[in-house]
Each structure stands twice: as structure tokens, then as C-alpha cells.
Design a protein around this motif. Sequence first.
Motif, mmCIF file in Angstrom:
data_model
loop_
_atom_site.group_PDB
_atom_site.id
_atom_site.type_symbol
_atom_site.label_atom_id
_atom_site.label_comp_id
_atom_site.label_asym_id
_atom_site.label_seq_id
_atom_site.Cartn_x
_atom_site.Cartn_y
_atom_site.Cartn_z
ATOM 1 N N UNK A 54 0.808 -1.226 0.000
ATOM 2 C CA UNK A 54 0.000 0.000 0.000
ATOM 3 C C UNK A 54 0.836 1.269 0.000
ATOM 4 N N UNK A 55 2.171 1.130 0.215
ATOM 5 C CA UNK A 55 3.067 2.282 0.271
ATOM 6 C C UNK A 55 2.680 3.235 1.407
ATOM 7 N N UNK A 56 2.250 2.665 2.528
ATOM 8 C CA UNK A 56 1.867 3.460 3.696
ATOM 9 C C UNK A 56 2.644 2.965 4.904
ATOM 10 N N UNK A 57 2.770 3.839 5.912
ATOM 11 C CA UNK A 57 3.463 3.466 7.145
ATOM 12 C C UNK A 57 2.511 3.525 8.320
ATOM 13 N N UNK A 58 2.894 2.838 9.394
ATOM 14 C CA UNK A 58 2.182 2.874 10.664
ATOM 15 C C UNK A 58 3.215 2.803 11.772
ATOM 16 N N UNK A 59 3.025 3.582 12.820
ATOM 17 C CA UNK A 59 3.825 3.433 14.029
ATOM 18 C C UNK A 59 2.913 2.820 15.073
ATOM 19 N N UNK A 60 3.327 1.685 15.613
ATOM 20 C CA UNK A 60 2.477 0.979 16.570
ATOM 21 C C UNK A 60 2.478 1.630 17.947
ATOM 22 N N UNK A 61 3.380 2.549 18.198
ATOM 23 C CA UNK A 61 3.375 3.318 19.438
ATOM 24 C C UNK A 61 2.530 4.574 19.250
ATOM 25 N N UNK A 62 2.736 5.273 18.138
ATOM 26 C CA UNK A 62 2.000 6.512 17.841
ATOM 27 C C UNK A 62 0.580 6.253 17.335
ATOM 28 N N UNK A 63 0.262 5.020 16.998
ATOM 29 C CA UNK A 63 -1.000 4.714 16.326
ATOM 30 C C UNK A 63 -2.211 5.300 17.035
ATOM 31 N N UNK A 64 -2.155 5.346 18.361
ATOM 32 C CA UNK A 64 -3.291 5.907 19.101
ATOM 33 C C UNK A 64 -3.509 7.376 18.760
ATOM 34 N N UNK A 65 -2.468 8.046 18.248
ATOM 35 C CA UNK A 65 -2.581 9.436 17.818
ATOM 36 C C UNK A 65 -2.770 9.536 16.310
ATOM 37 N N UNK A 66 -3.168 8.422 15.682
ATOM 38 C CA UNK A 66 -3.443 8.360 14.252
ATOM 39 C C UNK A 66 -2.202 8.634 13.405
ATOM 40 N N UNK A 67 -1.048 8.111 13.819
ATOM 41 C CA UNK A 67 0.165 8.296 13.039
ATOM 42 C C UNK A 67 0.343 7.166 12.039
ATOM 43 N N UNK A 68 -0.399 7.292 10.966
ATOM 44 C CA UNK A 68 -0.235 6.440 9.802
ATOM 45 C C UNK A 68 -0.155 7.388 8.626
ATOM 46 N N UNK A 69 0.461 6.968 7.548
ATOM 47 C CA UNK A 69 0.538 7.883 6.427
ATOM 48 C C UNK A 69 1.246 7.309 5.222
ATOM 49 N N UNK A 70 1.552 8.204 4.288
ATOM 50 C CA UNK A 70 2.175 7.826 3.033
ATOM 51 C C UNK A 70 3.472 8.616 2.860
ATOM 52 N N UNK A 71 4.050 8.545 1.670
ATOM 53 C CA UNK A 71 5.313 9.217 1.404
ATOM 54 C C UNK A 71 5.259 10.724 1.581
ATOM 55 N N UNK A 72 4.155 11.347 1.237
ATOM 56 C CA UNK A 72 4.026 12.793 1.415
ATOM 57 C C UNK A 72 3.941 13.161 2.891
ATOM 58 N N UNK A 73 3.312 12.311 3.683
ATOM 59 C CA UNK A 73 3.235 12.553 5.124
ATOM 60 C C UNK A 73 4.628 12.481 5.756
ATOM 61 N N UNK A 74 5.476 11.587 5.243
ATOM 62 C CA UNK A 74 6.857 11.512 5.730
ATOM 63 C C UNK A 74 7.549 12.842 5.489
ATOM 64 N N UNK A 75 7.370 13.403 4.308
ATOM 65 C CA UNK A 75 7.982 14.697 3.975
ATOM 66 C C UNK A 75 7.459 15.798 4.903
#
Length: 82
Positions: A54-75
Motif C-alpha cells: 500500500x506504500x503506507x506506514x504505521x507506528x504501533x506506538x504513535x497509532x493511538x494518535x493516528x500516526x499512519x501515512x504515506x510518502x508525502x506525510x513523511x515529507x
Amino acid sequence: MITNFKELKSSVLARIDIYDVLNWYGVRLNKNNKARCIIHNSQGENCFWVNPRTQRYTCFVCKKNNHTGDGLDVCRTNIWQA
């Protein structure tokens, strides 16, 4: 012709690879596509995971704060932290 932001974002994401974006920012993924989180600067476990399909990331610690995203979110994340 691109007529709105959603189309523009889709067009850009179709042309970039999240692995290239992460590599640009110095993030090194292990063989399980995990690394230390770039959002909360984790010092311990590899909680930041990239889904190659899917070319998306997730942080399993930050996930509760909705920290998932894509390449543009990384930027965006890295620009804000600069």
C-alpha cells in the motif's frame, strides 16, 4: 489535467516510492520493513512499519494518535521537525 488537490496528491503518490522517501531522510528499514519511528524519535524497538503493497506506514506506538501515512506525510513530518 489535474483539477483538484486530491487528484494532485494521487498523481504525486503514483510517482514516488515510500522507500525512496524514507531513504532520503536516512531511515533504514530492516528486513521486516521496520525501523525506529521518525515521528516520536523512538530510541528502542522498531515500531515504525512500512507496508510495501500500500506504500503506507504505521507506528504501533504513535497509532493511538493516528500516526499512519504515506510518502508525502513523511515529507511533511520531517519538514515540520526541521
